[in-house]
Design a protein around this motif. Structure first.
Motif, PDB file in Angstrom:
ATOM      1  N   THR A  35       0.825  -1.066   0.075  1.00  0.00           N
ATOM      2  CA  THR A  35       0.053  -0.077   0.080  1.00  0.00           C
ATOM      3  C   THR A  35       0.774   1.337  -0.049  1.00  0.00           C
ATOM      4  O   THR A  35       0.454   2.230  -0.920  1.00  0.00           O
ATOM      5  CB  THR A  35      -0.987  -0.006   1.331  1.00  0.00           C
ATOM      6  OG1 THR A  35      -1.626  -1.168   1.088  1.00  0.00           O
ATOM      7  CG2 THR A  35      -1.790   1.289   1.207  1.00  0.00           C
ATOM      8  N   LYS A  50       4.000   1.473  -1.239  1.00  0.00           N
ATOM      9  CA  LYS A  50       4.700   1.579  -2.593  1.00  0.00           C
ATOM     10  C   LYS A  50       3.780   2.262  -3.404  1.00  0.00           C
ATOM     11  O   LYS A  50       4.202   3.233  -4.068  1.00  0.00           O
ATOM     12  CB  LYS A  50       5.075   0.032  -2.877  1.00  0.00           C
ATOM     13  CG  LYS A  50       5.746   0.218  -4.151  1.00  0.00           C
ATOM     14  CD  LYS A  50       6.040  -1.157  -4.527  1.00  0.00           C
ATOM     15  CE  LYS A  50       5.193  -1.577  -5.681  1.00  0.00           C
ATOM     16  NZ  LYS A  50       5.351  -2.816  -6.287  1.00  0.00           N
ATOM     17  N   LYS A  51       2.478   1.863  -3.247  1.00  0.00           N
ATOM     18  CA  LYS A  51       1.674   2.474  -4.391  1.00  0.00           C
ATOM     19  C   LYS A  51       1.255   3.773  -4.284  1.00  0.00           C
ATOM     20  O   LYS A  51       1.327   4.697  -5.164  1.00  0.00           O
ATOM     21  CB  LYS A  51       0.228   1.587  -4.372  1.00  0.00           C
ATOM     22  CG  LYS A  51       0.400  -0.021  -5.099  1.00  0.00           C
ATOM     23  CD  LYS A  51      -1.108  -0.513  -4.686  1.00  0.00           C
ATOM     24  CE  LYS A  51      -0.757  -2.091  -5.516  1.00  0.00           C
ATOM     25  NZ  LYS A  51      -2.360  -2.689  -5.311  1.00  0.00           N
ATOM     26  N   ALA A  52       1.249   4.199  -2.952  1.00  0.00           N
ATOM     27  CA  ALA A  52       0.892   5.528  -2.343  1.00  0.00           C
ATOM     28  C   ALA A  52       2.018   6.384  -3.009  1.00  0.00           C
ATOM     29  O   ALA A  52       1.990   7.598  -3.720  1.00  0.00           O
ATOM     30  CB  ALA A  52       0.902   5.773  -1.045  1.00  0.00           C
ATOM     31  N   MET A  92       4.491   5.656  -5.210  1.00  0.00           N
ATOM     32  CA  MET A  92       4.566   5.481  -6.717  1.00  0.00           C
ATOM     33  C   MET A  92       3.439   6.560  -7.534  1.00  0.00           C
ATOM     34  O   MET A  92       3.788   7.174  -8.480  1.00  0.00           O
ATOM     35  CB  MET A  92       3.895   4.182  -7.219  1.00  0.00           C
ATOM     36  CG  MET A  92       5.019   2.998  -7.109  1.00  0.00           C
ATOM     37  SD  MET A  92       6.587   3.290  -7.899  1.00  0.00           S
ATOM     38  CE  MET A  92       5.968   2.577  -9.600  1.00  0.00           C
ATOM     39  N   GLN A  93       2.280   6.828  -6.904  1.00  0.00           N
ATOM     40  CA  GLN A  93       1.138   7.575  -7.191  1.00  0.00           C
ATOM     41  C   GLN A  93       1.652   9.181  -6.995  1.00  0.00           C
ATOM     42  O   GLN A  93       1.513  10.023  -7.799  1.00  0.00           O
ATOM     43  CB  GLN A  93      -0.034   7.448  -6.588  1.00  0.00           C
ATOM     44  CG  GLN A  93      -1.285   8.121  -6.802  1.00  0.00           C
ATOM     45  CD  GLN A  93      -1.601   8.071  -8.358  1.00  0.00           C
ATOM     46  OE1 GLN A  93      -1.590   7.034  -8.681  1.00  0.00           O
ATOM     47  NE2 GLN A  93      -1.897   9.134  -9.089  1.00  0.00           N
ATOM     48  N   LYS A  94       2.416   9.320  -5.894  1.00  0.00           N
ATOM     49  CA  LYS A  94       2.688  10.629  -5.497  1.00  0.00           C
ATOM     50  C   LYS A  94       3.921  11.113  -6.377  1.00  0.00           C
ATOM     51  O   LYS A  94       3.930  12.357  -6.915  1.00  0.00           O
ATOM     52  CB  LYS A  94       3.402  10.681  -4.123  1.00  0.00           C
ATOM     53  CG  LYS A  94       3.599  12.074  -3.612  1.00  0.00           C
ATOM     54  CD  LYS A  94       4.109  12.116  -2.292  1.00  0.00           C
ATOM     55  CE  LYS A  94       4.602  13.198  -1.664  1.00  0.00           C
ATOM     56  NZ  LYS A  94       4.861  13.377  -0.254  1.00  0.00           N
ATOM     57  N   TYR A  95       4.798  10.344  -6.730  1.00  0.00           N
ATOM     58  CA  TYR A  95       6.091  10.623  -7.262  1.00  0.00           C
ATOM     59  C   TYR A  95       5.888  10.500  -8.916  1.00  0.00           C
ATOM     60  O   TYR A  95       6.471  11.196  -9.901  1.00  0.00           O
ATOM     61  CB  TYR A  95       7.413   9.714  -6.570  1.00  0.00           C
ATOM     62  CG  TYR A  95       7.658  10.409  -5.345  1.00  0.00           C
ATOM     63  CD1 TYR A  95       8.096  11.727  -5.349  1.00  0.00           C
ATOM     64  CD2 TYR A  95       7.516   9.651  -4.435  1.00  0.00           C
ATOM     65  CE1 TYR A  95       8.139  12.229  -4.000  1.00  0.00           C
ATOM     66  CE2 TYR A  95       7.870  10.044  -2.979  1.00  0.00           C
ATOM     67  CZ  TYR A  95       8.311  11.335  -2.991  1.00  0.00           C
ATOM     68  OH  TYR A  95       8.514  11.884  -1.571  1.00  0.00           O
ATOM     69  N   PHE A  96       5.273   9.634  -9.341  1.00  0.00           N
ATOM     70  CA  PHE A  96       5.019   9.145 -10.583  1.00  0.00           C
ATOM     71  C   PHE A  96       3.650   9.375 -11.339  1.00  0.00           C
ATOM     72  O   PHE A  96       3.324   9.151 -12.455  1.00  0.00           O
ATOM     73  CB  PHE A  96       5.416   8.009 -11.146  1.00  0.00           C
ATOM     74  CG  PHE A  96       6.959   7.706 -10.616  1.00  0.00           C
ATOM     75  CD1 PHE A  96       7.852   8.335 -11.376  1.00  0.00           C
ATOM     76  CD2 PHE A  96       7.252   6.872  -9.653  1.00  0.00           C
ATOM     77  CE1 PHE A  96       9.504   8.256 -10.704  1.00  0.00           C
ATOM     78  CE2 PHE A  96       8.639   6.594  -9.038  1.00  0.00           C
ATOM     79  CZ  PHE A  96       9.396   7.330  -9.889  1.00  0.00           C
ATOM     80  N   GLY A  97       2.640   9.598 -10.574  1.00  0.00           N
ATOM     81  CA  GLY A  97       1.200   9.473 -10.956  1.00  0.00           C
ATOM     82  C   GLY A  97       0.820  10.939 -11.562  1.00  0.00           C
ATOM     83  O   GLY A  97      -0.098  11.103 -12.176  1.00  0.00           O
TER      84      GLY A  97
END
Length: 75
Positions: free
Chosen positions: A64, A66-68, A70-75
């Motif tokens: 969870t 990691k997904k957050a 990834m979303q913050k920095y690459f989303g």
């Protein structure tokens, strides 16, 4: 000592299948650990199960996070 080789010695082939008759099965000795050892095993298994739940929960939290990220920095 494993019972596996012994079973091969007493089995008889019949129509392509291995067969051991009931009397032979009754004559096979089985090791039964003392009740204290059985209880130790149960306690060990229960502890392993608890640890497994904790590790699984940690893995889910890490996923969870990691997904957050990834979303913050690459989303």
């Amino acid at each position: 000592m494993s019972a596996y080789p012994m079973l091969f010695r007493i089995c008889k082939a019949a129509i392509g299948q291995a067969n051991i008759n009931a009397q032979e099965m009754q004559n096979i000795g089985l090791y039964l650990p003392p009740i204290e050892r059985q209880q130790q095993f149960v306690q060990f298994k229960e502890q392993v199960d608890k640890s497994k739940v904790v590790v699984q929960k940690s893995l889910e939290q890490a996923e969870t996070l990691k997904k957050a990220l990834m979303q913050k920095y690459f989303g």
